[in-house]
Design a protein around this motif. Structure first.
Motif, PDB file in Angstrom:
ATOM      1  N   PRO A   1       9.524  30.462  -2.558  1.00 27.12           N
ATOM      2  CA  PRO A   1       8.304  31.329  -3.119  1.00 27.12           C
ATOM      3  C   PRO A   1       7.465  31.768  -2.019  1.00 27.12           C
ATOM      4  CG  PRO A   1       8.368  29.285  -4.373  1.00 27.12           C
ATOM      5  CD  PRO A   1       9.469  28.890  -3.072  1.00 27.12           C
TER       6      PRO A   1
ATOM      7  N   PHE B   1       1.787  33.409  -3.571  1.00 24.39           N
ATOM      8  CA  PHE B   1       1.812  32.758  -4.868  1.00 24.39           C
ATOM      9  C   PHE B   1       0.906  31.511  -4.824  1.00 24.39           C
ATOM     10  CE2 PHE B   1       6.352  34.193  -5.715  1.00 24.39           C
ATOM     11  CZ  PHE B   1       5.841  35.707  -5.969  1.00 24.39           C
TER      12      PHE B   1
ATOM     13  N   PRO C   1       4.545  34.822  -9.437  1.00 19.21           N
ATOM     14  CA  PRO C   1       4.961  33.589  -9.572  1.00 19.21           C
ATOM     15  C   PRO C   1       5.770  33.601 -10.864  1.00 19.21           C
ATOM     16  CG  PRO C   1       2.830  33.230  -8.705  1.00 19.21           C
ATOM     17  CD  PRO C   1       2.915  34.791  -9.083  1.00 19.21           C
TER      18      PRO C   1
ATOM     19  N   PHE D   1       9.065  35.637 -10.484  1.00 16.92           N
ATOM     20  CA  PHE D   1       9.743  34.682  -9.416  1.00 16.92           C
ATOM     21  C   PHE D   1      10.446  33.624 -10.266  1.00 16.92           C
ATOM     22  CE2 PHE D   1      10.672  32.284  -5.811  1.00 16.92           C
ATOM     23  CZ  PHE D   1      11.146  33.269  -4.832  1.00 16.92           C
ATOM     24  N   SER D   2       9.738  32.905 -10.695  1.00 17.43           N
ATOM     25  CA  SER D   2      10.348  31.506 -11.400  1.00 17.43           C
ATOM     26  C   SER D   2      10.466  31.345 -12.549  1.00 17.43           C
ATOM     27  CB  SER D   2       9.241  30.464 -10.785  1.00 17.43           C
ATOM     28  OG  SER D   2       8.984  30.441  -9.404  1.00 17.43           O
TER      29      SER D   2
ATOM     30  N   THR E   1       2.750  28.396  -7.767  1.00 14.08           N
ATOM     31  CA  THR E   1       3.716  27.951  -7.695  1.00 14.08           C
ATOM     32  C   THR E   1       3.768  26.741  -8.669  1.00 14.08           C
ATOM     33  OG1 THR E   1       3.319  26.746  -5.830  1.00 14.08           O
ATOM     34  CG2 THR E   1       4.625  28.437  -5.762  1.00 14.08           C
TER      35      THR E   1
END
Length: 221
Positions: A88, A92, A107, A110-111, A152
């Motif tokens: 990350p 974030f 975030p 991304f996740s 995160t």
């Protein structure tokens, strides 16, 4: 032999996993944003006898991610193992009271959006093979949220939930989904968090196909 795809491949854990699976006959698709770095990493692995190729993509850009995975399967063969382990970005990790709704967009892309995009892309190939493994690699905030790393913490929790749902849903199809939580940093020379040790752990998760969540080390380490 089929293909391992590593999303978030780099010279540490990604290279170690490519070596470990390479010893078992897997070719590796290395996926990250910088094509030049991927090419250098693939060349270094080739010198060690590991077949690997780099495919540039940004996990926050679904078109580039699906394109890279499609190109990897075309060039190397069907993707049997998918590892989602990008690191990350620092932005974030803001304190929770400083984190706005807009700050969570990155975030989550991304996740959450990234893993969903990747899994949806490789799942038909795994079903065609009649087997597959999806490995999610996360930090400790996936399990214990940290008030100074709100983005995160929130996004990893959502990624964990998605992985658990996949684990429960896909097992009957011979597709195993597992999560490896690595508390703290990856540390060369560490007895449990050295890249080569972690690569062995991920190979074991792929082979043993036992349970969803696993820990590389104690959470308070």
């Amino acid at each position: 032999m089929t293909t391992l795809a590593i999303i978030g491949a780099g010279p540490g854990l990604g290279a170690a996993v490519a070596r470990r699976f390479g010893r078992e006959g897997y070719d590796t698709a290395l996926i990250a944003r910088d094509q030049g770095r991927l090419d250098a990493l693939a060349a270094g692995l080739a010198d060690e006898g590991v077949t690997a190729r780099g495919f540039a993509a940004d996990v926050r850009d679904p078109k580039t991610l699906t394109g890279a995975l499609d190109a990897a399967a075309t060039a190397l063969g069907p993707i049997e193992v998918l590892q989602y382990s990008p690191v990350p970005q620092r932005e974030f990790m803001l304190p929770v009271l400083d984190t706005t709704a807009d700050d969570l967009a990155g975030p989550v892309e991304f996740s959450v959006y990234g893993p969903v995009t990747a899994v949806q892309q490789v799942l038909p190939g795994m079903r065609g093979l009649g087997r597959g493994t999806v490995l999610f690699v996360n930090g400790g905030t996936a399990v214990v949220p940290h008030p100074e790393r709100a983005g995160t913490s929130i996004a990893f929790a959502a990624e964990s939930a998605y992985g658990q749902l996949l684990h429960d849903t896909l097992a009957a199809e011979g597709i195993h989904v597992a999560q490896l939580v690595i508390p703290g940093a990856i540390v060369p020379g560490h007895d449990r968090k050295d890249p080569a040790v972690l690569a062995d752990t991920l190979w074991t998760l792929h082979q043993d196909r036992n349970g969803f969540r696993h820990f590389a080390d104690d959470l308070d380490s």
